[in-house]
Design a protein around this motif. Structure first.
Motif, PDB file in Angstrom:
ATOM      1  N   ALA A 102       0.830  -1.206   0.000  1.00 49.78           N
ATOM      2  CA  ALA A 102       0.000   0.000   0.000  1.00 49.78           C
ATOM      3  C   ALA A 102       0.864   1.254   0.000  1.00 49.78           C
ATOM      4  N   ILE A 103       1.984   1.220   0.756  1.00 51.48           N
ATOM      5  CA  ILE A 103       2.906   2.356   0.776  1.00 51.48           C
ATOM      6  C   ILE A 103       3.489   2.591  -0.614  1.00 51.48           C
ATOM      7  N   LEU A 104       3.840   1.514  -1.279  1.00 48.86           N
ATOM      8  CA  LEU A 104       4.411   1.621  -2.627  1.00 48.86           C
ATOM      9  C   LEU A 104       3.437   2.326  -3.568  1.00 48.86           C
ATOM     10  N   ASP A 105       2.187   1.902  -3.563  1.00 47.26           N
ATOM     11  CA  ASP A 105       1.185   2.523  -4.436  1.00 47.26           C
ATOM     12  C   ASP A 105       0.943   3.975  -4.074  1.00 47.26           C
ATOM     13  N   GLU A 106       0.933   4.275  -2.769  1.00 48.71           N
ATOM     14  CA  GLU A 106       0.685   5.641  -2.321  1.00 48.71           C
ATOM     15  C   GLU A 106       1.775   6.594  -2.791  1.00 48.71           C
ATOM     16  N   VAL A 107       3.032   6.193  -2.638  1.00 48.43           N
ATOM     17  CA  VAL A 107       4.152   7.052  -3.049  1.00 48.43           C
ATOM     18  C   VAL A 107       4.155   7.241  -4.562  1.00 48.43           C
ATOM     19  N   MET A 108       3.893   6.188  -5.301  1.00 47.13           N
ATOM     20  CA  MET A 108       3.871   6.286  -6.761  1.00 47.13           C
ATOM     21  C   MET A 108       2.808   7.271  -7.239  1.00 47.13           C
ATOM     22  N   GLU A 109       1.675   7.291  -6.557  1.00 48.12           N
ATOM     23  CA  GLU A 109       0.588   8.196  -6.939  1.00 48.12           C
ATOM     24  C   GLU A 109       0.877   9.630  -6.505  1.00 48.12           C
ATOM     25  N   LYS A 110       1.356   9.800  -5.273  1.00 43.32           N
ATOM     26  CA  LYS A 110       1.558  11.131  -4.708  1.00 43.32           C
ATOM     27  C   LYS A 110       2.726  11.867  -5.349  1.00 43.32           C
ATOM     28  N   TYR A 111       3.786  11.134  -5.688  1.00 36.95           N
ATOM     29  CA  TYR A 111       4.993  11.771  -6.232  1.00 36.95           C
ATOM     30  C   TYR A 111       5.268  11.313  -7.663  1.00 36.95           C
ATOM     31  N   LYS A 112       4.229  11.187  -8.409  1.00 39.57           N
ATOM     32  CA  LYS A 112       4.327  10.721  -9.789  1.00 39.57           C
ATOM     33  C   LYS A 112       5.318  11.569 -10.583  1.00 39.57           C
ATOM     34  N   GLY A 113       6.324  10.901 -11.153  1.00 41.41           N
ATOM     35  CA  GLY A 113       7.336  11.590 -11.950  1.00 41.41           C
ATOM     36  C   GLY A 113       8.428  12.255 -11.154  1.00 41.41           C
ATOM     37  N   ASN A 114       8.379  12.167  -9.822  1.00 44.65           N
ATOM     38  CA  ASN A 114       9.357  12.862  -8.981  1.00 44.65           C
ATOM     39  C   ASN A 114      10.108  11.954  -8.019  1.00 44.65           C
ATOM     40  N   TYR A 115       9.917  10.667  -8.107  1.00 42.25           N
ATOM     41  CA  TYR A 115      10.632   9.757  -7.217  1.00 42.25           C
ATOM     42  C   TYR A 115      11.730   9.018  -7.980  1.00 42.25           C
ATOM     43  N   ILE A 116      12.722   8.575  -7.218  1.00 43.54           N
ATOM     44  CA  ILE A 116      13.825   7.797  -7.793  1.00 43.54           C
ATOM     45  C   ILE A 116      13.579   6.322  -7.506  1.00 43.54           C
ATOM     46  N   LEU A 117      13.757   5.505  -8.514  1.00 47.92           N
ATOM     47  CA  LEU A 117      13.647   4.063  -8.348  1.00 47.92           C
ATOM     48  C   LEU A 117      15.048   3.461  -8.243  1.00 47.92           C
ATOM     49  N   ALA A 118      15.338   2.824  -7.130  1.00 49.22           N
ATOM     50  CA  ALA A 118      16.606   2.115  -6.942  1.00 49.22           C
ATOM     51  C   ALA A 118      16.314   0.616  -7.047  1.00 49.22           C
ATOM     52  N   VAL A 119      17.086  -0.075  -7.873  1.00 50.40           N
ATOM     53  CA  VAL A 119      16.842  -1.495  -8.104  1.00 50.40           C
ATOM     54  C   VAL A 119      18.075  -2.295  -7.718  1.00 50.40           C
ATOM     55  N   GLU A 120      17.892  -3.231  -6.829  1.00 52.71           N
ATOM     56  CA  GLU A 120      18.951  -4.153  -6.424  1.00 52.71           C
ATOM     57  C   GLU A 120      18.546  -5.548  -6.906  1.00 52.71           C
ATOM     58  N   GLY A 121      19.362  -6.138  -7.746  1.00 52.05           N
ATOM     59  CA  GLY A 121      18.991  -7.423  -8.329  1.00 52.05           C
ATOM     60  C   GLY A 121      18.373  -7.247  -9.703  1.00 52.05           C
ATOM     61  N   ASN A 122      17.989  -8.343 -10.311  1.00 56.48           N
ATOM     62  CA  ASN A 122      17.442  -8.280 -11.660  1.00 56.48           C
ATOM     63  C   ASN A 122      16.205  -9.172 -11.799  1.00 56.48           C
ATOM     64  N   PRO A 123      15.425  -8.945 -12.853  1.00 56.27           N
ATOM     65  CA  PRO A 123      14.238  -9.772 -13.072  1.00 56.27           C
ATOM     66  C   PRO A 123      14.553 -10.991 -13.937  1.00 56.27           C
ATOM     67  N   PRO A 124      14.097 -12.178 -13.545  1.00 54.45           N
ATOM     68  CA  PRO A 124      14.196 -13.344 -14.426  1.00 54.45           C
ATOM     69  C   PRO A 124      12.995 -13.366 -15.368  1.00 54.45           C
ATOM     70  N   LEU A 125      13.207 -13.654 -16.630  1.00 49.87           N
ATOM     71  CA  LEU A 125      12.130 -13.572 -17.608  1.00 49.87           C
ATOM     72  C   LEU A 125      11.573 -14.933 -18.022  1.00 49.87           C
ATOM     73  N   ASN A 126      12.284 -16.024 -17.736  1.00 48.60           N
ATOM     74  CA  ASN A 126      11.763 -17.345 -18.088  1.00 48.60           C
ATOM     75  C   ASN A 126      10.524 -17.687 -17.259  1.00 48.60           C
ATOM     76  N   GLU A 127       9.688 -18.550 -17.824  1.00 45.94           N
ATOM     77  CA  GLU A 127       8.463 -18.994 -17.134  1.00 45.94           C
ATOM     78  C   GLU A 127       7.632 -17.803 -16.668  1.00 45.94           C
ATOM     79  N   ASP A 128       7.562 -16.774 -17.539  1.00 44.30           N
ATOM     80  CA  ASP A 128       6.767 -15.572 -17.241  1.00 44.30           C
ATOM     81  C   ASP A 128       7.197 -14.898 -15.939  1.00 44.30           C
TER      82      ASP A 128
END
Length: 370
Positions: A102-128
């Motif tokens: 819920a916090i994630l959705d709230e921040v994305m809505e409230k600060y749309k276009g003004n937040y920094i996304l930090a990503v640690e790790g990567n997404p696996p694409l196999n098996e959807d």
């Protein structure tokens, strides 16, 4: 409620103006900036609200977070609690489950276009994307959702930047670096397994201070930390230049601190700040501890052979890096001798040509008579 500025938070915590300005000077020094930038940092901290940051975790071992929390300049607690507003990090935050989402959705809505996304790790694409599930959904879906309205993306570590061990051959999960999934956002790569703590906090501090991305190289890495090879500033470089190498671990050369190139050091091809910033508040780095660089901040380092295999064999190439001190001396002496011989031969040829010319002139003057 509007976000407080960094300065407001520090004053509320009882930090004096003098200590604040000292902090700004130390931050400028840590970023490799001159003293004239300290006032700019102070102004930014006084006037700009803290930037919301959402920190996501994909396939990774959390070593980037472990490194980050050990930053000394600035301290990780100052970054997290004062400089930025770290609103989501499922490793560090207290909430979990539906509350965290819920916090994630709230921040994305409230600060749309003004937040920094930090990503640690990567997404696996196999098996959807089913090899990494966050909140009941594939991580790749979460990554795309949060990246959509982000101001910029920071790829922490080699996992997010290049794929790292998860993407090593044969890569059964199709672990994929962030920039091969997200194409429409500025991405800053901060590779390393893990990156140096002060490099991580330094990148964030620069972005908050100057409200822009740091200058990046062709691979998307900040030039202020990745513009030089570890080899360029290594304290063992003089031994390399002199042809003094460790031939095997714990030999006489190792005890004398000779160059580790022959036992696999990847410093000559690895771009990072290990030999200048170092680790654990500047105490040491792997080469100083007696182990060669493994090249962990370079693309595909897991698939480039043994960590203890030398990079190349450059014998027969003049002063090449395989030459020891005696060989270099012999080559130098041979080159000098050859130069003297060539010079003598050319001089003799010129004298002969000059003599022939003089004789021809004499013959012309006497009408060819003998």
């Amino acid at each position: 409620m509007a976000l407080e500025t960094f300065y407001e938070v520090m004053r509320r915590q009882g930090i004096t103006r003098r200590s604040f300005l000292k902090y700004c000077s130390l931050t400028a020094a840590a970023l490799g900036l001159g003293p004239e930038f300290a006032p700019q940092i102070a102004e930014a901290m006084e006037t700009k609200p803290r930037t919301p940051v959402l920190w996501l975790h994909g396939l990774e071992c959390t070593c980037c977070s472990e490194s980050f929390i050990r930053s000394a300049h600035p301290l990780a607690k100052d970054v997290v609690l004062s400089m930025i507003s770290l609103d989501y990090d499922d490793t560090l935050m207290a909430s979990a489950g539906h509350q965290a989402e819920a916090i994630l959705d709230e921040v994305m809505e409230k600060y749309k276009g003004n937040y920094i996304l930090a990503v640690e790790g990567n997404p696996p694409l196999n098996e959807d994307g089913m090899y990494c599930i966050i909140g009941g959904k594939p991580f790749v879906d979460q990554l795309k959702k949060v990246a959509k309205d982000a101001k910029a993306i920071i790829s922490w570590g080699s996992c997010a930047s290049y794929g790292c061990v998860q993407a090593a051959r044969p890569n059964p999960t199709r672990a994929t670096p962030v920039h091969e999934v997200i194409f429409d956002k500025p991405i800053i790569k901060v590779p390393g397994c893990p990156p140096i703590a002060e490099v991580m906090t330094g990148v964030i501090t620069y972005m908050l201070t100057f409200d822009r991305l740091p200058d990046l190289d062709r691979q998307g890495r900040p030039k202020m930390f990745y513009s030089q090879r570890i080899h360029d500033k290594c304290y063992r470089r003089p031994h390399f230049d002199a042809g003094q190498y460790v031939e095997s671990f714990d030999d006489e050369g190792a005890r004398k601190g000779y160059c580790l190139y022959k036992v696999g050091c990847k410093g000559p091809t690895t771009y990072n700040a290990c030999s200048t910033v170092r680790w654990n508040d500047g105490v040491s780095f792997p080469i100083q501890a007696g182990h060669g660089c493994i090249g962990c901040s370079e693309d595909g380092f897991w698939d480039k052979g043994s960590w203890y295999a030398r990079l190349a064999d450059l014998k027969g190439s003049g002063f090449g890096i395989e030459s020891n001190a005696d060989q270099v001396g012999l080559i130098a002496a041979g080159a000098v001798g050859a130069g003297v011989a060539v010079h003598a031969a050319v001089s003799a040829l010129k004298r002969a040509q000059h003599k022939t010319t003089d004789n021809g002139a004499d013959n012309s003057a006497t009408g060819g008579e003998k």
